[in-house]
Design an enzyme around this catalytic site. Sequence first.
Site, mmCIF file in Angstrom:
data_model
loop_
_atom_site.group_PDB
_atom_site.id
_atom_site.type_symbol
_atom_site.label_atom_id
_atom_site.label_comp_id
_atom_site.label_asym_id
_atom_site.label_seq_id
_atom_site.Cartn_x
_atom_site.Cartn_y
_atom_site.Cartn_z
ATOM 1 C CG ASP A 152 -0.301 0.035 2.512
ATOM 2 O OD1 ASP A 152 0.224 1.107 2.864
ATOM 3 O OD2 ASP A 152 -0.306 -0.987 3.227
ATOM 4 C CB THR A 153 0.029 4.757 -0.856
ATOM 5 O OG1 THR A 153 -0.823 4.351 -1.935
ATOM 6 C CG2 THR A 153 0.779 6.014 -1.270
#
Length: 287
Positions: A152-153
């Site tokens: 994820d970011t």
Amino acid sequence: MQTLGAGKRQTYGSPQRDRVKAARQPLRDRDFYPDDYTDERDTTEVPDGVRLQKVLAQAGVASRRACEEMIGEGRVTVNGQVVRRFGAKVDPATQIIHVDGKRIPTAPDLVYYAMNKPIGVVSTMSDPQGRPCLADYVEELAPRLFHVGRLDTETEGLLLLTNDGELANRLTHPSYGVQKKYWAKVPGPIPRDLGRRLKQGIELEDGLARADSFSIVQEHGQQALVEVVLHEGRKHVVRRMLEESGHRVIDLARIEFGPVKLGRTKPGTVRALSLHEVGELYAAVKL
């Protein structure tokens, strides 16, 4: 050994020559076998191919001379068959070659990379919102690279990238059980039963999630660094497991993917996987 006649001394061939003779196909009685007969040891031969020792040397296995010795010792297989012929020709783009039981990447157009994805980078090759993405780091390396799994970011760490679609698919499929190791910074102190709870399973909205292993790397004041290993790849699964068990994740990084380690790869940098690492990845998914 050869007898040269009366009064002549016996002479012996060199070890290299003896190995070459031993590797040749046995003579066949033409009354029983046609001239074009081949047995199972010949089925890997590609008449217009590349010499096997050259393919191995170009893949980085060893020098050509050392590769010849490996072939003579029966340590090399092509499509599952031991090949001892020093002059054997193969097709590196289509045939599967193993040395000492480990597959060797020989197809000239296949590439394998490890990247340390920084925080803030989206794990896609493009982003409609214009955020930094993987293509910003790898678009010049090779066409049509696949990223193996996602981060994820807000998670940094190890991502694998390759254009080997079969390997990428197997590495992400849970049935092969390829483990990923994460380090998470969470508020401390850590209760003694947290590892047991994570390994028994945490009930999430999309089902039970279990850690393969858990350990405390470091505890300092009101913060702790913990290690979580699991083989599934559901979205945000490590964050959700820890938060569901009462431990908000402050920072999260993936430090290992199967046999490949992040090591000292700096954030935002990409390195080519070694021959050994690629072979270990193939072995992990039974290729």
